[in-house]
Write a protein that holds these residues in place. Structure first.
Motif, PDB file in Angstrom:
ATOM      1  N   ALA A   1     -59.087  78.803  19.995  1.00  0.00           N
ATOM      2  CA  ALA A   1     -59.565  79.542  20.836  1.00  0.00           C
ATOM      3  C   ALA A   1     -59.164  79.886  22.427  1.00  0.00           C
ATOM      4  O   ALA A   1     -59.272  80.852  22.978  1.00  0.00           O
ATOM      5  CB  ALA A   1     -61.046  78.703  21.186  1.00  0.00           C
ATOM      6  N   GLU A   2     -58.551  78.632  22.979  1.00  0.00           N
ATOM      7  CA  GLU A   2     -57.952  78.788  24.075  1.00  0.00           C
ATOM      8  C   GLU A   2     -56.644  79.605  23.896  1.00  0.00           C
ATOM      9  O   GLU A   2     -56.565  80.558  25.034  1.00  0.00           O
ATOM     10  CB  GLU A   2     -57.087  77.188  24.359  1.00  0.00           C
ATOM     11  CG  GLU A   2     -56.341  77.319  25.556  1.00  0.00           C
ATOM     12  CD  GLU A   2     -55.901  75.989  26.020  1.00  0.00           C
ATOM     13  OE1 GLU A   2     -54.864  75.880  26.757  1.00  0.00           O
ATOM     14  OE2 GLU A   2     -56.361  74.881  25.537  1.00  0.00           O
ATOM     15  N   ALA A   3     -56.036  79.582  22.821  1.00  0.00           N
ATOM     16  CA  ALA A   3     -54.894  80.715  22.806  1.00  0.00           C
ATOM     17  C   ALA A   3     -55.384  82.206  22.560  1.00  0.00           C
ATOM     18  O   ALA A   3     -54.375  83.142  23.032  1.00  0.00           O
ATOM     19  CB  ALA A   3     -53.931  80.280  21.699  1.00  0.00           C
ATOM     20  N   LEU A   4     -55.871  82.342  21.626  1.00  0.00           N
ATOM     21  CA  LEU A   4     -56.417  83.665  21.172  1.00  0.00           C
ATOM     22  C   LEU A   4     -57.529  84.542  21.581  1.00  0.00           C
ATOM     23  O   LEU A   4     -57.939  85.441  21.313  1.00  0.00           O
ATOM     24  CB  LEU A   4     -56.175  83.657  19.781  1.00  0.00           C
ATOM     25  CG  LEU A   4     -55.024  82.946  19.235  1.00  0.00           C
ATOM     26  CD1 LEU A   4     -55.039  83.038  17.699  1.00  0.00           C
ATOM     27  CD2 LEU A   4     -53.938  84.070  19.731  1.00  0.00           C
ATOM     28  N   HIS A   5     -58.842  83.690  21.932  1.00  0.00           N
ATOM     29  CA  HIS A   5     -59.931  84.261  22.443  1.00  0.00           C
ATOM     30  C   HIS A   5     -59.880  85.046  23.629  1.00  0.00           C
ATOM     31  O   HIS A   5     -59.293  84.421  24.872  1.00  0.00           O
ATOM     32  CB  HIS A   5     -61.250  83.206  22.570  1.00  0.00           C
ATOM     33  CG  HIS A   5     -62.480  84.032  22.528  1.00  0.00           C
ATOM     34  ND1 HIS A   5     -62.882  84.102  23.749  1.00  0.00           N
ATOM     35  CD2 HIS A   5     -63.416  84.263  21.784  1.00  0.00           C
ATOM     36  CE1 HIS A   5     -64.258  84.666  23.805  1.00  0.00           C
ATOM     37  NE2 HIS A   5     -64.308  84.892  22.466  1.00  0.00           N
ATOM     38  N   PRO A   6     -60.289  86.353  23.927  1.00  0.00           N
ATOM     39  CA  PRO A   6     -60.977  87.240  22.853  1.00  0.00           C
ATOM     40  C   PRO A   6     -60.308  87.500  21.802  1.00  0.00           C
ATOM     41  O   PRO A   6     -58.901  88.133  22.146  1.00  0.00           O
ATOM     42  CB  PRO A   6     -61.630  88.186  23.661  1.00  0.00           C
ATOM     43  CG  PRO A   6     -60.981  88.303  24.968  1.00  0.00           C
ATOM     44  CD  PRO A   6     -60.334  86.878  25.263  1.00  0.00           C
ATOM     45  N   TYR A   7     -60.544  87.403  20.453  1.00  0.00           N
ATOM     46  CA  TYR A   7     -59.793  87.829  19.386  1.00  0.00           C
ATOM     47  C   TYR A   7     -59.663  89.097  19.255  1.00  0.00           C
ATOM     48  O   TYR A   7     -60.468  89.914  19.233  1.00  0.00           O
ATOM     49  CB  TYR A   7     -60.343  87.156  18.029  1.00  0.00           C
ATOM     50  CG  TYR A   7     -60.707  85.502  18.169  1.00  0.00           C
ATOM     51  CD1 TYR A   7     -59.770  84.686  18.372  1.00  0.00           C
ATOM     52  CD2 TYR A   7     -62.071  85.013  18.303  1.00  0.00           C
ATOM     53  CE1 TYR A   7     -59.904  83.333  18.543  1.00  0.00           C
ATOM     54  CE2 TYR A   7     -62.175  83.593  18.477  1.00  0.00           C
ATOM     55  CZ  TYR A   7     -61.298  82.948  18.430  1.00  0.00           C
ATOM     56  OH  TYR A   7     -61.552  81.451  18.656  1.00  0.00           O
ATOM     57  N   PRO A   8     -58.372  89.490  18.414  1.00  0.00           N
ATOM     58  CA  PRO A   8     -58.153  91.011  18.078  1.00  0.00           C
ATOM     59  C   PRO A   8     -59.051  91.238  16.945  1.00  0.00           C
ATOM     60  O   PRO A   8     -59.579  90.445  16.091  1.00  0.00           O
ATOM     61  CB  PRO A   8     -56.766  90.694  17.438  1.00  0.00           C
ATOM     62  CG  PRO A   8     -56.125  89.685  18.183  1.00  0.00           C
ATOM     63  CD  PRO A   8     -57.122  88.715  18.426  1.00  0.00           C
ATOM     64  N   ASP A   9     -59.519  92.461  17.048  1.00  0.00           N
ATOM     65  CA  ASP A   9     -60.518  92.849  15.887  1.00  0.00           C
ATOM     66  C   ASP A   9     -60.475  92.339  14.342  1.00  0.00           C
ATOM     67  O   ASP A   9     -61.137  92.382  13.777  1.00  0.00           O
ATOM     68  CB  ASP A   9     -60.898  94.445  16.006  1.00  0.00           C
ATOM     69  CG  ASP A   9     -61.589  94.916  17.382  1.00  0.00           C
ATOM     70  OD1 ASP A   9     -61.985  93.827  17.949  1.00  0.00           O
ATOM     71  OD2 ASP A   9     -61.359  95.803  17.601  1.00  0.00           O
ATOM     72  N   GLU A  10     -58.926  92.728  14.093  1.00  0.00           N
ATOM     73  CA  GLU A  10     -58.658  92.425  12.918  1.00  0.00           C
ATOM     74  C   GLU A  10     -58.305  90.809  12.404  1.00  0.00           C
ATOM     75  O   GLU A  10     -58.171  90.574  11.422  1.00  0.00           O
ATOM     76  CB  GLU A  10     -57.108  92.923  12.650  1.00  0.00           C
ATOM     77  CG  GLU A  10     -56.061  92.535  13.355  1.00  0.00           C
ATOM     78  CD  GLU A  10     -55.906  93.063  14.616  1.00  0.00           C
ATOM     79  OE1 GLU A  10     -54.751  92.803  15.200  1.00  0.00           O
ATOM     80  OE2 GLU A  10     -56.719  93.745  15.368  1.00  0.00           O
ATOM     81  N   LEU A  11     -58.171  89.926  13.344  1.00  0.00           N
ATOM     82  CA  LEU A  11     -57.914  88.585  13.118  1.00  0.00           C
ATOM     83  C   LEU A  11     -59.222  87.988  12.444  1.00  0.00           C
ATOM     84  O   LEU A  11     -60.390  87.880  12.650  1.00  0.00           O
ATOM     85  CB  LEU A  11     -57.595  87.848  14.273  1.00  0.00           C
ATOM     86  CG  LEU A  11     -57.297  86.234  14.293  1.00  0.00           C
ATOM     87  CD1 LEU A  11     -56.120  86.109  13.689  1.00  0.00           C
ATOM     88  CD2 LEU A  11     -57.197  85.796  15.688  1.00  0.00           C
ATOM     89  N   VAL A  12     -58.836  87.165  11.351  1.00  0.00           N
ATOM     90  CA  VAL A  12     -59.660  86.383  10.476  1.00  0.00           C
ATOM     91  C   VAL A  12     -59.440  84.985  10.652  1.00  0.00           C
ATOM     92  O   VAL A  12     -58.486  84.315  10.416  1.00  0.00           O
ATOM     93  CB  VAL A  12     -59.543  86.807   9.085  1.00  0.00           C
ATOM     94  CG1 VAL A  12     -60.599  85.801   8.239  1.00  0.00           C
ATOM     95  CG2 VAL A  12     -60.104  88.125   9.037  1.00  0.00           C
TER      96      VAL A  12
END
Length: 290
Positions: free
Chosen positions: A79-90
């Motif tokens: 969450a710290e590194a990637l949020h808000p997440y790219p739409d395609e990320l699962v």
């Protein structure tokens, strides 16, 4: 990026989890971004953050984690590194293990505990719905109907999109499917360990994603002069890269998730997606065993 603008992980092809959730077949396992014994913070937190960001840059859109990794550390870092997440990320996560100490794993499948696991993973990952939620182990002390029934209830509530299992037999998958749809299975499987061959074949027949954990083990099969080393040499690759390429060639439902805590190692792993093994080379690997 490649010369065509394609990101390296995209060369691994696409699989649709549950028939409607497309991911590139080469993903990332986020267990190793924690401390020793999968316990506590990583030795280099900044590097762990860089690994997660670089994974997405390389085209990886399936990140596999669990609330027990740390515990909680892996989910927090994602969450710290990637949020808000790219739409395609699962982001796939797991629950059902209690951690009492480094290296200690205790299955707990009581429905109220699994519900708590899901709610807390949603909070840590900053998600409204978990795309793939996996029962980390079936708890032998709790009726499977109770465990899978609770996950199905959470799915019906919109908190889980797809349900997966981990370390199960074919019979256990069949029994679980009586209570909930199963979109994925995560079992130990690699070049030296293929006890789950029948599970893989069942997943192929039923179009269930097969996620091999510990995918890069090569052991003695990678020693100089071995088949693995020779094949790797032909492709200008390492034995580990060749073993990962073999997994991608082995089955269209195979979704390897090699993990690491180092950016350089991550980049080496993803490069395996570009290795095209010949049918003869795949056959050579098929004959091997650990």
């Amino acid at each position: 990026m490649t010369e065509t603008g394609e990101r390296p992980a995209q060369r691994s092809g696409v699989y649709r989890i549950g028939g409607d959730l497309p991911v590139h077949r080469l993903g990332f396992g986020a267990m190793r971004i924690t401390g020793p014994g999968v316990w506590g913070e990583p030795a280099d937190r900044d590097e762990a953050i860089r690994v997660l960001k670089r994974a997405v840059e390389l085209g990886i859109d399936l990140i596999d984690t669990a609330d027990s990794y740390g515990p909680y550390v892996s989910e927090d870092l994602i969450a710290e590194a990637l949020h808000p997440y790219p739409d395609e990320l699962v982001i796939a996560t797991k629950g059902g293990f209690v951690r009492t100490a480094p290296g200690k794993w205790v299955p707990v499948g009581r429905p109220e505990y699994l519900r708590q696991c899901v709610e807390m993973s949603l909070r840590r990952l900053k998600l409204e719905r978990i795309d793939l939620y996996q029962l980390h182990r079936i708890d032998p002390k709790v009726p499977p109907a109770d465990q899978l029934g609770e996950l199905r209830a959470l799915q019906d509530e919109g908190k889980i999109r797809h349900i997966g299992l981990s370390e199960v037999t074919v019979d256990e998958i069949k029994a679980a499917r009586e209570h909930a749809p199963i979109a994925s299975v995560q079992n130990l499987y690699n070049l030296t360990e293929r006890k789950s061959q029948d599970v893989l074949e069942y997943c192929e027949a039923e179009d269930i994603a097969f996620i091999p954990w510990f995918p890069l083990a090569t052991g003695e099969l990678a020693k100089p002069g071995s088949v693995v080393a020779d094949v790797a040499s032909r492709h200008g690759a390492t034995p580990a890269q060749a073993a990962l390429a073999w997994l991608l060639h082995r089955s269209p439902v195979m979704l390897p998730i090699p993990g690491t805590s180092k950016v350089a190692h991550l980049e080496d792993n993803v490069a395996a997606a570009a290795i095209s093994l010949s049918p003869e080379e795949v056959a050579e690997f098929e004959k091997l065993s650990g």
